[in-house]
Design a protein around this motif. Structure first.
Motif, mmCIF file in Angstrom:
data_model
loop_
_atom_site.group_PDB
_atom_site.id
_atom_site.type_symbol
_atom_site.label_atom_id
_atom_site.label_comp_id
_atom_site.label_asym_id
_atom_site.label_seq_id
_atom_site.Cartn_x
_atom_site.Cartn_y
_atom_site.Cartn_z
ATOM 1 N N GLY A 1 0.792 -1.219 0.000
ATOM 2 C CA GLY A 1 0.000 0.000 0.000
ATOM 3 C C GLY A 1 0.822 1.265 0.000
ATOM 4 O O GLY A 1 0.282 2.362 0.072
ATOM 5 N N ALA A 2 2.153 1.138 -0.107
ATOM 6 C CA ALA A 2 3.010 2.320 -0.064
ATOM 7 C C ALA A 2 2.916 3.140 -1.351
ATOM 8 O O ALA A 2 3.286 4.309 -1.377
ATOM 9 C CB ALA A 2 4.453 1.895 0.172
ATOM 10 N N GLY A 3 2.424 2.526 -2.430
ATOM 11 C CA GLY A 3 2.295 3.249 -3.691
ATOM 12 C C GLY A 3 3.264 2.785 -4.758
ATOM 13 O O GLY A 3 3.405 3.425 -5.802
ATOM 14 N N LYS A 4 3.905 1.658 -4.525
ATOM 15 C CA LYS A 4 4.899 1.162 -5.479
ATOM 16 C C LYS A 4 4.259 0.863 -6.841
ATOM 17 O O LYS A 4 4.754 1.302 -7.877
ATOM 18 C CB LYS A 4 5.564 -0.121 -4.939
ATOM 19 N N SER A 5 3.142 0.126 -6.811
ATOM 20 C CA SER A 5 2.489 -0.239 -8.076
ATOM 21 C C SER A 5 1.990 1.002 -8.800
ATOM 22 O O SER A 5 2.066 1.100 -10.030
ATOM 23 C CB SER A 5 1.337 -1.206 -7.824
ATOM 24 N N THR A 6 1.465 1.947 -8.018
ATOM 25 C CA THR A 6 0.979 3.188 -8.625
ATOM 26 C C THR A 6 2.115 3.891 -9.366
ATOM 27 O O THR A 6 1.941 4.372 -10.489
ATOM 28 C CB THR A 6 0.409 4.107 -7.529
ATOM 29 N N LEU A 7 3.271 3.912 -8.740
ATOM 30 C CA LEU A 7 4.432 4.574 -9.342
ATOM 31 C C LEU A 7 4.782 3.945 -10.694
ATOM 32 O O LEU A 7 4.962 4.644 -11.694
ATOM 33 C CB LEU A 7 5.619 4.473 -8.387
ATOM 34 N N ILE A 8 4.837 2.605 -10.719
ATOM 35 C CA ILE A 8 5.256 2.007 -11.983
ATOM 36 C C ILE A 8 4.139 2.029 -13.021
ATOM 37 O O ILE A 8 4.399 2.027 -14.221
ATOM 38 C CB ILE A 8 5.773 0.571 -11.803
ATOM 39 N N LYS A 9 2.881 2.122 -12.566
ATOM 40 C CA LYS A 9 1.794 2.223 -13.547
ATOM 41 C C LYS A 9 1.890 3.547 -14.298
ATOM 42 O O LYS A 9 1.467 3.649 -15.450
ATOM 43 C CB LYS A 9 0.433 2.073 -12.869
ATOM 44 N N ILE A 10 2.434 4.555 -13.654
ATOM 45 C CA ILE A 10 2.649 5.836 -14.339
ATOM 46 C C ILE A 10 3.745 5.665 -15.397
ATOM 47 O O ILE A 10 3.594 6.082 -16.538
ATOM 48 C CB ILE A 10 3.030 6.934 -13.325
ATOM 49 N N ILE A 11 4.830 4.988 -15.002
ATOM 50 C CA ILE A 11 5.923 4.779 -15.959
ATOM 51 C C ILE A 11 5.471 3.887 -17.111
ATOM 52 O O ILE A 11 5.892 4.050 -18.249
ATOM 53 C CB ILE A 11 7.143 4.142 -15.239
#
Ligand SMILES: Nc1ncnc2c1ncn2[C@@H]1O[C@H](COP(=O)(O)OP(=O)(O)O)[C@@H](O)[C@H]1O
Ligand SMILES: [Mg+2]
Lengths: 355, 261
Positions: free
Chosen positions: B45-55
Motif C-alpha cells: 500500500g506504499a504506492g509502489k504499483s501506482t508509481l510504476i503504472k505511471i511509468i
C-alpha cells in the motif's frame, strides 16, 4: 525449464534425456492438448448410438439432412465460439438472425425492386448491431451477459413491433417474385449434389466459415489477440494488444454469421416469421461449449464448435429417425452438454498432467 | 554518486497521483539510468504499483514531471510506453496462462509473413526465436508449445523479462518479481534481472525485500504511505541501514529505546 546456472544444472547426461522424453509424449500430448478432443469422442459415441437404434440413420440422404441441421447451428456457432474464446457472450445472436432476415425482406419490399439492395442494407444493419454490442461492452465495462441481454430484448421487441407496423401481420410479405430473388436464393438457400448426396448450400458456408475461423485463430495476429483477450485481458493490454478493437471485431463476426443465417432463413421460405430465433443463442453457446470452448474464455477452437454443431444435428435428426418423441431432444442436449463439459475438463487436466 | 553527467532514461520529479481523493503518491522522484537497477522499496500500500503504472502508461501523474531521455512526456497508454522503449512485467499479469510459451513471447508484437489476405504469423520464426532467446538468457525450455501457465512463477517472470530484452526495451520495469517466489527461484529471477542490466537496459525493480534490492540495486527509493521517505545511491548506504530504514528507521530506534531496560 532448466536454467544453466550451476544450482539448476540439468541431470547428468545433459539435455538428451529431456529431448527423448519430448519425442515420446509429444504426439499423445498434442492430441490431448486439442480443445476439440472431448467433442470428437462424444460425436463418435452419438453417431454409433443412433447408427444402432435408428435404421435409416446411416442412409446417404439422412446424412445430408443431419449435415443441414448441423450447418444451420454451425454457421452461428463458429463466431459465437470465437467470441467465447475472447471471453464474452452474445445473447442477442439468436434474434439477430431474424432481425437480419426481416431487414432484407422488408427493406427490399418497401424501398426498392431489387432484393440485393435489401440484402446489402441488412448486412450493414446487422454489423451495426454487432458494433453496438462491442462498443457498449468496451465503453461501459458492464458484463457482456447484461449488455447483450438488453440487446436481445430490444431486438425481440423491434422484430415484432416493426414487422407488425410495416406489414400489418407478424410475418413479412413474400418477396419471391422480386428481382434478384433467384440469384440470392442460389447463394443462400440452394442445394448442391456432392458425391450423390444432396447438400444444402449452408453446409458449404459452414465449412468455409470453420476454415476461415481456424485460419484466423491459429495463423493470424488477430487470432493471437483473441486468445489473449479471453485468457488474460490485463496481460494482453499491458503488452499492447488492442483489446477493445478485438472485442468489437468479435461481435462483428457474430453479426456476419447472423447475416448469412438470416439470408438463408429468408430465401429458403421467402417470408420471415418475426418471432423466430428466440432461444437459439443458447444452442450456439451449447455447441461451442460442447466443442471445448472454455466458458471463462481463452481456450477453444472453431473446429470444436463444428463438432458441437454436428452432435446437435445428429441428435435432433437421430431422434426423428429412431421414431422417438422429439420432446426428448432437449433432454439429450442437456445431458450431452454436461457430459461434454465434464469430459473436456478431465481431458484438459490430463493434458496438463502429462507435461 | 553514480554518473550524473548523462541524462537518465527515465526521470520522475516530485510526482503525485490521486485516485479520486485518495492520495496514492506525493512528491516522489526517481531516476533510471542505462545499465543500472533502480529499486523502489516500500510496504504494502506504499504506492509502489501506482508509481510504476505511471511509468508503464497505465495511469497518468497529477503533478510533477515525467521525462523520458530528458524530454518531458505524458504517456497515453501501455502501447505508447512500449513504443518509447519502456516494457513492464507485472507480477500476476505478465503472461496469458493458457497460451503456449511462444505465443506469449510475441504477444502484441507478432511477426508476420506473406501479404494481403495471406498475411500470417511466421510460426516457425516465432517458435525458433522463443527457444533461442530463452536459451540466450540461460533458460532451457523442453517445449515452447506448453501453456505458459504450466511453468513456475519464477520461470514465467524470466520469460517475460527475456521478451522485454528481445524487443529492444531500453527500460525494464518489474513489479515485485520475487514476491511470490521461494529463495532459489528468487535467485534465478534476480540473475535474469542482472542479465538485463548487463545487456544495457535501465531497470526499475519493485520489491519489499531489502535483501533482494541490495543484491542487485544501484539506487534505492523508499516509499512510505505514498511519500518518499528516502532516496540513496548504493555507495551511500549499507544493507543494514537500508533494512533499518525500510523497517521503520528512526521509528524503530525510538521503539528499541523505549523497550530498552
Ligand atoms: N485504482 C485504484 N483506485 C483507488 N485506490 C487505489 C487504486 N490503486 C491503488 N490504490 C490505493 O493507492 C495506495 C497505493 O497502492 P499501490 O500502489 O498498489 O501500493 P503497493 O503496490 O505499494 O502495495 C493504496 O492505498 C491503494 O489502496
Ligand atoms: Mg503492488
Amino acid at each position: 525449464m532448466t536454467a544453466t546456472a550451476p544450482a539448476e544444472a540439468p541431470a547428468p547426461g545433459g539435455r538428451a534425456p529431456a529431448d527423448e522424453r519430448l519425442l515420446k509424449t509429444s504426439l499423445l500430448r498434442k492430441l490431448l492438448g486439442r480443445p476439440e478432443l472431448g467433442s470428437v469422442v462424444g460425436a463418435a459415441a452419438v453417431f454409433l448410438f443412433f447408427a444402432i437404434v435408428a435404421d435409416s440413420f446411416l442412409r446417404a440422404s439422412s446424412f445430408g439432412t443431419v449435415l443441414y441441421a448441423a450447418s444451420v447451428i454451425g454457421i452461428m456457432a463458429v463466431p459465437v465460439a470465437l467470441l467465447m474464446i475472447g471471453g464474452e457472450f452474445d445473447l442477442s445472436a439468436g434474434v439477430l438472425v431474424t432481425s437480419s432476415a426481416l431487414v432484407s425482406s422488408m427493406f427490399s419490399y418497401q424501398m426498392t425492386a431489387n432484393i440485393w439492395v435489401g440484402v446489402l442494407v441488412s448486412l450493414l444493419v446487422t454489423l451495426a448491431v454487432g458494433v453496438f454490442n462491442g462498443v457498449m461492452l468496451t465503453r461501459t465495462k458492464l458484463p457482456s451477459f447484461i449488455i447483450t441481454l438488453g440487446t436481445f430484448l430490444m431486438l425481440t421487441g423491434l422484430n415484432l413491433g416493426l414487422t407488425k407496423m410495416i406489414s400489418g401481420t407478424v410475418s413479412t410479405k413474400t418477396i419471391a417474385d422480386m428481382e434478384g430473388f433467384s440469384s440470392a436464393k442460389a447463394l443462400f438457400a440452394s442445394q448442391v449434389t456432392l458425391g450423390g448426396v444432396n447438400l444444402k448450400v449452408t453446409v458449404l458456408w459452414w465449412l468455409g466459415l470453420v476454415a476461415l475461423a481456424t485460419w484466423i485463430l491459429l495463423r493470424t495476429r488477430a487470432g493471437n489477440w483473441i486468445f489473449a483477450v479471453g485468457g488474460g485481458t490485463e496481460a494482453a493490454r499491458a503488452v499492447g494488444v488492442p483489446v477493445n478493437k478485438t472485442r468489437v471485431g468479435l461481435y462483428m463476426g457474430v453479426s456476419l454469421g447472423a447475416w448469412i443465417s438470416g439470408q438463408h432463413l429468408l430465401f429458403s421460405f421467402d417470408v420471415v416469421q418475426s418471432g423466430e430465433g428466440v432461444g437459439n443463442e443458447l444452442i450456439y453457446i451449447i455447441a461451442a461449449v460442447i466443442g471445448g470452448c472454455l466458458i471463462t474464455g481463452g481456450y477453444g477452437s472453431a473446429i470444436g464448435s463444428a463438432v458441437g454443431a454436428f452432435i446437435f444435428g445428429m441428435t435432433s435428426k437421430g431422434i426423428v429417425y429412431a421414431e422417438w418423441d422429439p420432446d426428448w431432444f432437449k433432454f439429450f442436449l442437456g445431458a450431452m452438454l454436461l457430459l461434454a463439459t465434464l469430459l473436456n475438463a478431465w481431458v484438459r487436466k490430463r493434458a496438463e498432467a502429462t507435461r | 554518486m553514480t554518473d550524473q553527467s548523462t541524462t537518465p532514461l527515465v526521470e520522475l520529479r516530485d510526482v503525485s497521483k490521486f485516485y479520486g481523493n485518495i492520495k496514492a503518491l506525493e512528491g516522489v522522484s526517481l531516476e533510471v539510468h542505462a545499465g543500472e537497477i533502480s529499486c523502489v522499496l516500500g510496504d504494502n500500500g506504499a504506492g509502489k504499483s501506482t508509481l510504476i503504472k505511471i511509468i508503464a502508461g497505465l495511469h497518468q501523474h497529477d503533478a510533477g514531471t515525467f521525462s523520458i531521455e530528458g524530454e518531458e512526456t505524458r504517456l497515453a497508454n501501455p502501447r505508447d510506453a512500449l513504443d518509447r522503449g519502456i516494457a513492464t512485467v507485472y507480477q500476476d499479469l505478465a503472461v496469458v496462462p493458457l497460451m503456449p510459451v511462444w505465443r506469449n513471447f510475441f504477444l502484441g508484437s507478432e511477426p508476420t509473413k506473406g501479404a494481403g489476405p495471406f498475411k500470417r504469423l511466421d510460426v516457425d520464426l516465432m517458435r525458433r526465436t522463443t527457444r533461442s532467446e530463452l536459451l540466450r538468457m540461460g533458460i532451457d525450455l523442453r517445449d515452447v508449445d506448453q501453456p505458459i501457465g504450466t511453468l513456475s512463477g519464477g520461470e514465467r517472470q524470466c520469460v517475460a523479462i527475456a521478451r522485454a530484452v528481445h524487443f529492444g526495451a531500453k527500460v525494464l520495469v518489474l513489479d515485485e518479481p520475487t514476491a511470490a517466489l521461494g529463495v532459489k527461484q528468487s535467485g534465478v529471477v534476480l540473475k535474469y534481472v542482472a542479465a538485463a542490466r548487463d545487456a544495457g537496459l535501465g531497470v526499475v525493480l519493485i520489491t519489499h525485500n531489502p535483501h533482494h534490492a541490495y543484491l542487485v540495486g544501484d539506487r534505492f527509493v523508499l516509499l512510505k504511505r505514498g511519500a518518499m521517505s528516502g532516496s540513496h545511491v548504493r555507495d551511500e548506504i549499507t544493507l543494514d541501514d537500508l533494512t533499518r530504514e525500510m523497517a521503520g528507521g528512526s521509528e524503530l530506534d525510538q521503539l528499541s529505546h523505549e523497550l530498552e531496560r
